[in-house]
Design a protein around this motif. Structure first.
Motif, mmCIF file in Angstrom:
data_model
loop_
_atom_site.group_PDB
_atom_site.id
_atom_site.type_symbol
_atom_site.label_atom_id
_atom_site.label_comp_id
_atom_site.label_asym_id
_atom_site.label_seq_id
_atom_site.Cartn_x
_atom_site.Cartn_y
_atom_site.Cartn_z
ATOM 1 N N THR A 174 0.830 -1.204 0.000
ATOM 2 C CA THR A 174 0.000 0.000 0.000
ATOM 3 C C THR A 174 0.860 1.249 0.000
ATOM 4 O O THR A 174 1.717 1.407 0.875
ATOM 5 C CB THR A 174 -0.916 0.019 1.240
ATOM 6 O OG1 THR A 174 -1.600 -1.231 1.339
ATOM 7 C CG2 THR A 174 -1.930 1.147 1.139
ATOM 8 N N PRO A 175 0.672 2.164 -0.954
ATOM 9 C CA PRO A 175 1.439 3.416 -0.933
ATOM 10 C C PRO A 175 1.184 4.179 0.359
ATOM 11 O O PRO A 175 0.033 4.265 0.812
ATOM 12 C CB PRO A 175 0.898 4.183 -2.151
ATOM 13 C CG PRO A 175 0.321 3.138 -3.046
ATOM 14 C CD PRO A 175 -0.222 2.087 -2.126
ATOM 15 N N PRO A 176 2.215 4.733 0.983
ATOM 16 C CA PRO A 176 2.030 5.447 2.251
ATOM 17 C C PRO A 176 1.301 6.766 2.051
ATOM 18 O O PRO A 176 1.406 7.412 1.006
ATOM 19 C CB PRO A 176 3.469 5.680 2.727
ATOM 20 C CG PRO A 176 4.287 5.691 1.467
ATOM 21 C CD PRO A 176 3.621 4.704 0.553
ATOM 22 N N GLY A 177 0.534 7.163 3.069
ATOM 23 C CA GLY A 177 -0.101 8.470 3.046
ATOM 24 C C GLY A 177 -1.539 8.482 2.587
ATOM 25 O O GLY A 177 -2.161 9.542 2.556
ATOM 26 N N ILE A 178 -2.122 7.329 2.253
ATOM 27 C CA ILE A 178 -3.519 7.300 1.834
ATOM 28 C C ILE A 178 -4.398 7.309 3.075
ATOM 29 O O ILE A 178 -4.368 6.385 3.876
ATOM 30 C CB ILE A 178 -3.850 6.042 1.008
ATOM 31 C CG1 ILE A 178 -2.856 5.832 -0.115
ATOM 32 C CG2 ILE A 178 -5.259 6.125 0.448
ATOM 33 C CD1 ILE A 178 -3.061 4.540 -0.864
ATOM 34 N N GLY A 179 -5.190 8.367 3.247
ATOM 35 C CA GLY A 179 -6.069 8.448 4.406
ATOM 36 C C GLY A 179 -5.325 8.401 5.728
ATOM 37 O O GLY A 179 -5.852 7.920 6.733
ATOM 38 N N TRP A 192 -1.169 -2.668 -9.554
ATOM 39 C CA TRP A 192 -2.517 -2.374 -9.082
ATOM 40 C C TRP A 192 -2.662 -0.864 -8.927
ATOM 41 O O TRP A 192 -1.822 -0.214 -8.307
ATOM 42 C CB TRP A 192 -2.804 -3.060 -7.745
ATOM 43 C CG TRP A 192 -4.205 -2.788 -7.266
ATOM 44 C CD1 TRP A 192 -4.608 -1.904 -6.317
ATOM 45 C CD2 TRP A 192 -5.402 -3.400 -7.780
ATOM 46 N NE1 TRP A 192 -5.978 -1.928 -6.191
ATOM 47 C CE2 TRP A 192 -6.489 -2.829 -7.078
ATOM 48 C CE3 TRP A 192 -5.656 -4.364 -8.761
ATOM 49 C CZ2 TRP A 192 -7.817 -3.206 -7.322
ATOM 50 C CZ3 TRP A 192 -6.969 -4.735 -9.010
ATOM 51 C CH2 TRP A 192 -8.039 -4.158 -8.293
ATOM 52 N N VAL A 193 -3.724 -0.325 -9.525
ATOM 53 C CA VAL A 193 -4.047 1.090 -9.416
ATOM 54 C C VAL A 193 -5.231 1.231 -8.474
ATOM 55 O O VAL A 193 -6.239 0.515 -8.616
ATOM 56 C CB VAL A 193 -4.398 1.686 -10.791
ATOM 57 C CG1 VAL A 193 -4.759 3.165 -10.644
ATOM 58 C CG2 VAL A 193 -3.235 1.522 -11.755
ATOM 59 N N GLY A 194 -5.136 2.130 -7.519
ATOM 60 C CA GLY A 194 -6.235 2.326 -6.579
ATOM 61 C C GLY A 194 -7.510 2.752 -7.281
ATOM 62 O O GLY A 194 -7.480 3.538 -8.236
ATOM 63 N N ASP A 195 -8.634 2.230 -6.809
ATOM 64 C CA ASP A 195 -9.929 2.605 -7.356
ATOM 65 C C ASP A 195 -10.507 3.829 -6.664
ATOM 66 O O ASP A 195 -11.382 4.503 -7.203
ATOM 67 C CB ASP A 195 -10.924 1.447 -7.203
ATOM 68 C CG ASP A 195 -10.555 0.260 -8.081
ATOM 69 O OD1 ASP A 195 -10.180 0.484 -9.242
ATOM 70 O OD2 ASP A 195 -10.636 -0.886 -7.611
ATOM 71 N N TYR A 196 -10.024 4.114 -5.458
ATOM 72 C CA TYR A 196 -10.486 5.258 -4.677
ATOM 73 C C TYR A 196 -9.406 5.528 -3.623
ATOM 74 O O TYR A 196 -8.590 4.648 -3.323
ATOM 75 C CB TYR A 196 -11.851 4.985 -4.029
ATOM 76 C CG TYR A 196 -11.929 3.667 -3.299
ATOM 77 C CD1 TYR A 196 -11.649 3.582 -1.937
ATOM 78 C CD2 TYR A 196 -12.268 2.495 -3.971
ATOM 79 C CE1 TYR A 196 -11.715 2.368 -1.268
ATOM 80 C CE2 TYR A 196 -12.334 1.273 -3.300
ATOM 81 C CZ TYR A 196 -12.054 1.221 -1.958
ATOM 82 O OH TYR A 196 -12.101 0.021 -1.297
ATOM 83 N N PRO A 197 -9.350 6.724 -3.054
ATOM 84 C CA PRO A 197 -8.242 7.084 -2.150
ATOM 85 C C PRO A 197 -8.433 6.577 -0.731
ATOM 86 O O PRO A 197 -8.742 7.330 0.192
ATOM 87 C CB PRO A 197 -8.240 8.616 -2.215
ATOM 88 C CG PRO A 197 -9.660 8.978 -2.509
ATOM 89 C CD PRO A 197 -10.200 7.892 -3.389
ATOM 90 N N ASP A 198 -8.221 5.254 -0.527
ATOM 91 C CA ASP A 198 -8.345 4.652 0.797
ATOM 92 C C ASP A 198 -7.497 3.378 0.811
ATOM 93 O O ASP A 198 -7.392 2.697 -0.219
ATOM 94 C CB ASP A 198 -9.817 4.319 1.085
ATOM 95 C CG ASP A 198 -10.040 3.836 2.513
ATOM 96 O OD1 ASP A 198 -10.179 4.703 3.402
ATOM 97 O OD2 ASP A 198 -10.061 2.613 2.730
ATOM 98 N N PRO A 199 -6.887 3.027 1.957
ATOM 99 C CA PRO A 199 -6.047 1.810 1.997
ATOM 100 C C PRO A 199 -6.784 0.548 1.575
ATOM 101 O O PRO A 199 -6.176 -0.390 1.046
ATOM 102 C CB PRO A 199 -5.616 1.738 3.466
ATOM 103 C CG PRO A 199 -5.750 3.119 3.992
ATOM 104 C CD PRO A 199 -6.876 3.745 3.242
#
Length: 547
Positions: free
Chosen positions: A356-361, A448-455
């Motif tokens: 998981t990229p850091p800093g999401i939510g 994998w590309v996030g579908d929305y800005p949440d872990p």
């Protein structure tokens, strides 16, 4: 500090005069393109030419899986809400307004008056009910049905254990839709912009075949009915897909593009040549080897946007030898991610030691899969394969020239540090997707590309019931932690559950994270309204062309 903030200092390129660009032989300036190129004609006629990377396999938004398919669906269909072009915050779409109950469980959406499908029939609240019932029906086997599990009763119905009458969606009248969630979901409105939530013309689908038949031809030209800013005109396999402005779209007066030509080009080198020849306004990607040259001589065309995207290796844990987590961890630890980012990628990408990229939510992973050759060798010996002895060659599959460069680097690291032999195999995109779906692989180069800005958009991929897992890995404790997180409203407690879940994922290592990506591509200066966004979404109704 968010991922976006961390990347921005790395993504500022200094523009040089157009004369330098021309003399460098990289690319002609916009004014020097050959007369009559696709770009010149497109600029005059408001026709955007965009590369899709690979052949589009599906225009059904309920079955779309890759980025280009999801992107094209956004041109043909529109949901209750859509995205602001500058930062993607949810804005009214088919729904002109909505209210949220005090307990944050019930949304009441009010649809616009006079909204139509592209065939002229009214679009009603019942169309959303029928569409969501279709995607949740087990017979369709939609890989993205899990995105609707936030609805009350949706998961039970999708798994064959409940009735759709128990799912939290109800048409109160033609223009009023009530949605009840299983638990408060702060990112619900952003989630609604995913194609899984788009309305589809259920009556049209049924008229062309089975409602849950994945081979139903309803998405072919002349059959497809949508409600988006554009309608399908042409689909020439392996050549182009053309969509044209829809006169029945509710906000047609705002749409400036008259058409979009989507070009499937399965070679990023060929894409770059097509851009130089004036055949494309936007490329899908750029060869790593040309980034420095464009940074030096063609900065006005080069974009390197922060992106919610992780690249990784996917292990098939059902295969011999890879079914041992010690072998998988050894392989994951024996990757020098910093060297890959610095010496190969060259576009501001960051080494990824978690998924998981850091800093999401406000979430940052605490567990890591670092580069540790000594520990990798120890684990391999503990598993019974000291120096790689006893292990057969593994095969790594990939699809692009850029991927080959990284695969070759990993191949050499594993040979040198572990004595592990790695064969490399290049596949066509459709072939690779089928091999991934059926488990006919050992190791896959994946992202994998996030579908929305949440872990949860990253960690839910590895749930045992996820339609996007494709590793064979399942862990009941992991599933339980994610379920608990979905029921937790306190952000700190929720993130702590995510951290425990990600620690289990990295300990079992069904994946080996490689890097947090940036989107490196080429863009003609005549394209306006194409803002850098973390999800790389660009609502076409807000894009226009102007020299």
């Amino acid at each position: 500090m968010t991922l976006h903030q961390r990347l921005l200092p790395l993504l500022r390129f200094r523009s040089l005069p157009a004369i330098v660009l021309a003399t460098a032989g990289l690319l002609p300036s916009a004014g020097c393109l050959k007369r009559g190129t696709d770009v010149e004609r497109g600029n005059r006629e408001q026709i955007l030419h965009r590369a899709t990377g690979y052949e589009i396999g599906n225009l059904d938004p309920h079955l779309a899986t890759n980025i280009s398919e999801l992107d094209l669906a956004s041109a043909l269909f529109e949901g209750l809400v859509t995205e602001d072009p500058s930062d993607l915050h949810p804005v009214p779409g088919v729904a002109e307004s909505w209210e949220l109950s005090a307990d944050r469980l019930t949304y009441t959406f009010h649809l616009r008056a006079g909204v139509q499908w592209s065939n002229g029939t009214p679009l009603t609240a019942q169309d959303f009910v029928a569409s969501w019932q279709r995607i949740l029906t087990p017979a369709l086997a939609s890989p993205n049905a899990g995105l609707l599990y936030v609805l009350q009763g949706a998961e039970a119905f999708a798994k064959g254990g409940g009735s759709f009458s128990q799912v939290g969606v109800q048409a109160l009248d033609a223009r009023t839709l009530r949605v009840t969630l299983a638990q408060p979901t702060p990112y619900f409105l952003a989630l609604l912009t995913h194609p899984a939530w788009l309305p589809v013309p259920v009556a049209v689908i049924a008229a062309n075949g089975g409602l849950h038949d994945r081979a139903n031809p309803w998405t072919r030209p002349g059959k497809l009915v949508g409600n988006g800013a554009f309608t399908l005109q042409t689909w020439e396999p392996n050549q182009r897909i053309v969509v044209v402005k829809s006169p029945r779209y509710w906000d047609a007066a705002h749409v400036r593009l008259q058409a979009i030509h989507f070009h499937p080009i399965d070679s990023i080198d060929a894409e770059e040549r097509a851009f130089r020849a004036g055949q494309l306004h936007v490329t899908y990607a750029l060869p790593f080897g040309k980034i420095d040259a464009y940074r030096r001589d063609g900065a006005r065309f080069l974009r390197a946007d922060a992106y919610l995207n992780t690249y990784f290796l996917r292990f098939n844990v059902a295969r011999p030898f890879l079914n041992d987590p010690r072998v998988r961890r050894a392989l994951a630890l024996a990757i020098d991610r910093a060297a890959i980012a610095d010496k190969i990628l060259r576009g501001g990408q960051l080494p990824a030691y978690a998924f998981t990229p850091p800093g999401i939510g406000g979430y940052t992973p605490t567990a890591r899969l670092p580069t540790d050759f000594n520990e990798a060798r120890r684990l391999l010996a503990e598993a019974g394969y000291p120096g790689g002895r006893g292990l057969p060659p593994f095969e790594l599959l990939f699809i692009s020239e850029n991927h080959r460069l990284i695969a070759e680097a990993v191949q050499e690291m594993w040979r040198k540090e572990l004595g592990v032999q790695l064969r490399l195999g290049s596949e066509e995109f459709k072939t690779l997707l089928e091999q991934r779906r059926t488990g006919q692989y050992q190791i896959l180069f994946s992202d994998w590309v996030g579908d929305y800005p949440d872990p949860s958009t990253f960690l839910d991929v590895w749930r045992s019931d996820s339609g996007n897992n494709h590793t064979g890995w399942a862990n009941a404790d992991y599933d339980s932690l994610l379920r608990s997180a979905s029921l937790t409203t306190d952000s700190a407690a929720r993130n702590a559950l995510f951290q425990k879940a990600e620690a289990l994922l990295l300990a079992a290592a069904p994946i080996a994270p490689l890097y947090y990506n940036t989107h490196i591509f080429l863009l003609q200066p005549s394209v306006h309204g194409w803002h850098p966004t973390l999800l790389d979404h660009h609502p076409y109704k807000d894009v226009w062309l102007e020299e």
